[in-house]
Every structure is written in structure tokens, then in C-alpha cells.
Scaffold this active site. Structure first.
Site, PDB file in Angstrom:
ATOM      1  N   ASP A 106       9.011   1.263  42.482  1.00 24.21           N
ATOM      2  CA  ASP A 106      10.266   0.753  43.036  1.00 24.21           C
ATOM      3  C   ASP A 106      10.971  -0.233  42.104  1.00 24.21           C
ATOM      4  O   ASP A 106      11.778  -1.041  42.549  1.00 24.21           O
ATOM      5  CB  ASP A 106      10.010   0.106  44.403  1.00 24.21           C
ATOM      6  CG  ASP A 106       8.997  -1.021  44.344  1.00 24.21           C
ATOM      7  OD1 ASP A 106       8.399  -1.242  43.270  1.00 24.21           O
ATOM      8  OD2 ASP A 106       8.813  -1.700  45.372  1.00 24.21           O
ATOM      9  N   LYS A 157       4.073 -19.578  42.545  1.00 19.48           N
ATOM     10  CA  LYS A 157       5.205 -20.350  43.071  1.00 19.48           C
ATOM     11  C   LYS A 157       5.304 -21.750  42.439  1.00 19.48           C
ATOM     12  O   LYS A 157       5.174 -22.770  43.129  1.00 19.48           O
ATOM     13  CB  LYS A 157       5.104 -20.474  44.588  1.00 19.48           C
ATOM     14  CG  LYS A 157       5.012 -19.121  45.266  1.00 19.48           C
ATOM     15  CD  LYS A 157       5.164 -19.233  46.761  1.00 19.48           C
ATOM     16  CE  LYS A 157       5.283 -17.896  47.424  1.00 19.48           C
ATOM     17  NZ  LYS A 157       4.100 -17.106  47.546  1.00 19.48           N
ATOM     18  N   ASP A 215      13.478  -5.299  41.344  1.00 23.07           N
ATOM     19  CA  ASP A 215      12.552  -4.520  42.152  1.00 23.07           C
ATOM     20  C   ASP A 215      13.192  -4.315  43.513  1.00 23.07           C
ATOM     21  O   ASP A 215      13.801  -5.210  44.074  1.00 23.07           O
ATOM     22  CB  ASP A 215      11.155  -5.155  42.155  1.00 23.07           C
ATOM     23  CG  ASP A 215      10.884  -6.013  43.349  1.00 23.07           C
ATOM     24  OD1 ASP A 215       9.913  -5.754  44.040  1.00 23.07           O
ATOM     25  OD2 ASP A 215      11.663  -6.946  43.574  1.00 23.07           O
TER      26      ASP A 215
HETATM   27  P1  GTP Z   1       7.161  -3.603  51.416  1.00 25.39           P
HETATM   28  O1  GTP Z   1       6.344  -2.976  52.506  1.00 25.39           O
HETATM   29  O2  GTP Z   1       8.579  -3.828  51.839  1.00 25.39           O
HETATM   30  O3  GTP Z   1       6.529  -4.799  50.806  1.00 25.39           O
HETATM   31  O4  GTP Z   1       7.339  -2.520  50.238  1.00 25.39           O
HETATM   32  P2  GTP Z   1       6.225  -1.698  49.459  1.00 25.39           P
HETATM   33  O5  GTP Z   1       5.389  -0.975  50.415  1.00 25.39           O
HETATM   34  O6  GTP Z   1       6.913  -0.853  48.442  1.00 25.39           O
HETATM   35  O7  GTP Z   1       5.331  -2.815  48.756  1.00 25.39           O
HETATM   36  P3  GTP Z   1       5.492  -3.432  47.334  1.00 25.39           P
HETATM   37  O8  GTP Z   1       6.932  -3.658  47.025  1.00 25.39           O
HETATM   38  O9  GTP Z   1       4.606  -4.604  47.236  1.00 25.39           O
HETATM   39  O10 GTP Z   1       4.901  -2.284  46.421  1.00 25.39           O
HETATM   40  C1  GTP Z   1       5.111  -2.201  45.047  1.00 25.39           C
HETATM   41  C2  GTP Z   1       4.834  -0.766  44.620  1.00 25.39           C
HETATM   42  O11 GTP Z   1       3.489  -0.425  44.881  1.00 25.39           O
HETATM   43  C3  GTP Z   1       5.691   0.246  45.350  1.00 25.39           C
HETATM   44  O12 GTP Z   1       6.057   1.260  44.450  1.00 25.39           O
HETATM   45  C4  GTP Z   1       4.767   0.782  46.428  1.00 25.39           C
HETATM   46  O13 GTP Z   1       5.045   2.134  46.777  1.00 25.39           O
HETATM   47  C5  GTP Z   1       3.415   0.685  45.751  1.00 25.39           C
HETATM   48  N1  GTP Z   1       2.327   0.431  46.701  1.00 25.39           N
HETATM   49  C6  GTP Z   1       2.160  -0.668  47.495  1.00 25.39           C
HETATM   50  N2  GTP Z   1       1.036  -0.541  48.220  1.00 25.39           N
HETATM   51  C7  GTP Z   1       0.485   0.647  47.878  1.00 25.39           C
HETATM   52  C8  GTP Z   1      -0.705   1.354  48.299  1.00 25.39           C
HETATM   53  O14 GTP Z   1      -1.483   0.910  49.153  1.00 25.39           O
HETATM   54  N3  GTP Z   1      -0.948   2.568  47.717  1.00 25.39           N
HETATM   55  C9  GTP Z   1      -0.129   3.098  46.780  1.00 25.39           C
HETATM   56  N4  GTP Z   1      -0.420   4.295  46.264  1.00 25.39           N
HETATM   57  N5  GTP Z   1       1.015   2.474  46.371  1.00 25.39           N
HETATM   58  C10 GTP Z   1       1.298   1.261  46.919  1.00 25.39           C
END
Ligand code: GTP
Length: 360
Positions: A106, A157, A215
Site C-alpha cells: 500500500d 514517536k 502510504d
Molecule cells: P489497516 O487495517 O487500516 O491498518 O490497513 P492494513 O491492513 O493495510 O495494515 P497496514 O497498513 O499496517 O499494512 C501494511 C501492509 O502490510 C499492507 O500492504 C497490508 O496489506 C500488509 N499486511 C498487513 N498485515 C498483513 C498480514 O497479516 N498478512 C499479509 N499477507 N499482509 C499484511
């Protein structure tokens, strides 16, 4: 080189828009976010990508398929969400014992992946993290660098500005050595497990990126990412769109094929109108992203909003900043939605809403 693309998150901060589509399929100037990543990986010489999926895995796999931009695509499916670290560990069976690239799916950035790879190869690093200097580091974990770009430690932070402003940009080059620093099972975040330990042992380097980096976490980030790309790419109006000569178009705008803009409408600046969208007479759309086949009624006025696929906005409706109208939602004629209202998919709003809330 192979790459692991993390795509399994829930995207909770983008709800309710993310209730009907995974974040990596959100359109960026009309193309799914994942396409943007795969194209950049292909341009950097990556020839195989393992996409780590969990939430809405089937939708992602059906949409992306097994080859894009000449890259072979495989999927590492998690039965339980494993977090960034666990997901990379689980994808290892497709990577083997080589160095590889790993990235959050993302992140919208023009980071030069080739330079990152070259930098990594020129240092004796177990892992290299791309870093980005933010204006205000107080809500991030900041990497403290030595003169040779080795990461000494992370400060969460920081209040003291002398700590620096370089934060983890979510793009890494990892060697198999890293797996020794991750817990053997269960969910974990690589940022909080392996990286601090590697830094302690002097095995982690930082590559500072100076260009575009965003992001896509919150809805305003998603809008900003679209607008930043629009700034770079410049306006586009498809020849297959029908824009009335009596409409006013204030660049930059992005209007895709099949869109119809009726007379006296005001479009832009910063309006991304996806394919098949219909914009009625006298309607006004500024700083918005409108997904495919939405219908914007005569004289409706939208500013700083995201409108989902097939959503219907009635006549004389006013939608203020930070509103989200999800896929297939309907807003009745004459309604005003003040800033911060979020309407869930398929829901109908008939009256004005004067407080920020979620319509479920
Ligand atoms: P929020 O729920 O809004 O925090 O968004 P998010 O689910 O995308 O979490 P975050 O922004 O922290 O994730 C950063 C990247 O890691 C994103 O591309 C997510 O798809 C990926 N990601 C987060 N958690 C996982 C997981 O448990 N498994 C996998 N495969 N990807 C993950």
C-alpha cells in the site's frame, strides 16, 4: 530477484470503502494500486513476485492472475493473518535461500528500487530498509543512522527532533539471515521483531529515499496518492469520454473512457472521474475520486470526497470533505452530508446528515 508483496491486511482505516474491495484493488488514476506496484517491480528487474494474501484473497487472486508485466505471480495464502513478519516467513517456501525484495503493497512511491538493491549489495547487510524523511516524525518510529548508513536503533514517536526524521518506508531487501530474527511461528510485525534486533547487532542498513512516498492508510492518504500521481502525470481526458463544450474543466483532472460530463458542470481541480461515470448538469466535483459507473445528479456539489462504484448521488446534493460514499450507496435529492460522513455499501440516505457518522 524475487519479491514478496504484502497484500493481506484488512485495510480497516479505509472502511467502509474497503468492505467491498481489498486495498490493493483501490483505483489509482483508474488502475488498481497493485498494478502500480507490479509495474515498478517489473521495471526494476524483479521477475517473480509472491503476493502474500489473506483478507479477500480470492478477489485479489482472480483480479491479478498469474502473470502481469512479464512477471510470474504466485500467492502465499495465510489461513490466519500473520502480520508483516509472519507473512514474509510463510512466503519463504517460494523464495528459497536467496536475497529478495519485500514491500508493503500500500505504498505509493517513486523510490528507485534498483538503487536500493545496489546500495544493499555494496554493504555487508543482513537487511536494508528504505527510509523516508517525514516532516513531523512524532507519530512514527524513527531510524537513527550512523555515518555509514548503518541503523543504530529505532526511537518510537520521538519528542526530541535531533533524533532525525527517517522513518521506515515499507520496502526492504532481505537476506535469509533475517529469518533467524523472526519468531518461528505465529503473527508478528517484522518492524518490531527482526529489525530492532538486527540493528542492535549492526546488521541493518538504511537507504534514504528523497522523492514521493505515501502510504495509503487513511482516506485522505488515498486521495493524496491519487492527486500526487495526477500532478506527476498531468491531466488526461479520454477521447472516449463525452465532455460537454459548456462544462468547465479546471486542470488537473483525469477523466476516463465512457465518462459523461453534462453542460455547466465544473470539474476539477483534482477530480478523478473513472470510467462510465455520469456527471449531471451544473454539478461540481473538486478534489475527489469517483469510482467507475457512479452517477452524480444535476447540480450536486462534491469536494474532498470519495465516491464508490455504482454509487448514486441525487440532484442538488452537497457532499463535504472527508465523506465516503461506498459502492452502490444512494444519496437522495437535496441532502447535505457534512464533513466526515461515511455511508456503507448499498445503504441509502434520504435526509441531510449534520454530524460526522457512519451510516450502516
Ligand atoms: P489497516 O487495517 O487500516 O491498518 O490497513 P492494513 O491492513 O493495510 O495494515 P497496514 O497498513 O499496517 O499494512 C501494511 C501492509 O502490510 C499492507 O500492504 C497490508 O496489506 C500488509 N499486511 C498487513 N498485515 C498483513 C498480514 O497479516 N498478512 C499479509 N499477507 N499482509 C499484511
Amino acid at each position: 530477484m524475487k519479491a514478496v508483496l504484502l497484500a493481506g491486511g484488512f485495510g480497516t482505516r479505509l472502511r467502509p470503502l474497503s468492505c467491498t474491495r481489498p486495498k490493493l484493488l483501490f483505483p489509482l488514476l483508474g488502475r488498481p494500486l497493485v498494478d502500480f506496484q507490479l509495474e515498478r517491480l517489473a521495471q526494476s528487474g524483479v521477475d517473480e513476485v509472491v503476493i502474500a494474501v489473506h483478507h479477500m484473497a480470492e478477489i485479489l487472486m482472480a483480479e491479478i492472475g498469474d502473470e502481469r508485466y512479464g512477471i510470474r505471480i504466485r500467492y502465499s495464502i495465510e489461513q490466519e493473518p500473520l502480520g508483516t513478519g509472519g507473512a514474509i516467513r510463510w512466503a519463504r517456501r517460494y523464495i528459497g535461500d536467496e536475497e529478495f525484495l519485500a514491500m508493503n503493497g500500500d505504498v505509493v512511491s517513486d523510490l528507485d528500487l534498483r538503487s536500493l538493491i545496489d546500495f544493499h549489495k555494496s554493504h555487508d547487510a543482513a537487511a536494508t530498509i528504505a527510509l523516508y524523511e517525514v516532516e513531523d516524525p512524532r507519530r512514527f518510529g524513527v531510524a537513527v543512522l550512523e555515518d555509514d548508513n548503518r541503523i543504530r536503533c529505532f526511537v518510537e514517536k520521538p519528542r526530541d527532533p535531533s533524533v532525525g526524521r527517517a522513518v521506515n518506508a515499507g520496502v526492504y531487501i532481505l537476506t535469509p539471515d533475517v529469518f533467524r530474527y523472526l519468531p518461528e511461528q505465529g503473527a508478528c510485525a517484522i518492524e518490531r521483531t527482526a529489525f530492532p534486533k538486527l540493528a542492535e547487532e549492526g546488521k541493518l542498513y538504511g537507504f534514504v529515499h528523497k522523492g514521493l512516498w505515501l502510504d495509503v492508510g487513511l482516506p485522505p492518504d488515498y486521495l493524496r496518492a491519487n492527486f500526487a500521481l495526477l500532478d506527476r502525470q498531468g491531466s488526461f481526458i479520454s477521447e472516449e469520454a463525452r465532455v460537454s463544450e459548456r462544462a468547465t474543466v479546471n486542470p488537473p483532472v483525469y477523466i476516463r473512457r465512457g465518462a459523461v460530463i453534462e453542460e455547466d458542470a465544473h470539474i476539477g481541480p483534482y477530480a478523478i472521474i473513472d470510467q462510465g461515470v455520469w456527471v449531471g448538469r451544473g454539478a461540481r466535483i473538486e478534489e475527489c475520486v469517483v469510482f467507475p459507473f457512479a452517477h452524480i445528479g444535476h447540480h450536486a456539489s462534491l469536494r474532498g470526497a470519495i465516491v464508490g462504484e455504482h454509487a448514486r448521488i441525487g440532484r442538488w446534493v452537497k457532499v463535504e470533505t472527508n465523506c465516503i460514499i461506498s459502492d452502490f450507496a444512494k444519496i437522495g435529492d437535496n441532502a447535505t452530508l457534512i464533513s466526515g460522513v461515511r455511508v456503507c455499501p448499498y445503504k441509502e440516505v434520504r435526509e441531510s446528515i449534520f454530524e460526522p457518522r457512519i451510516v450502516t
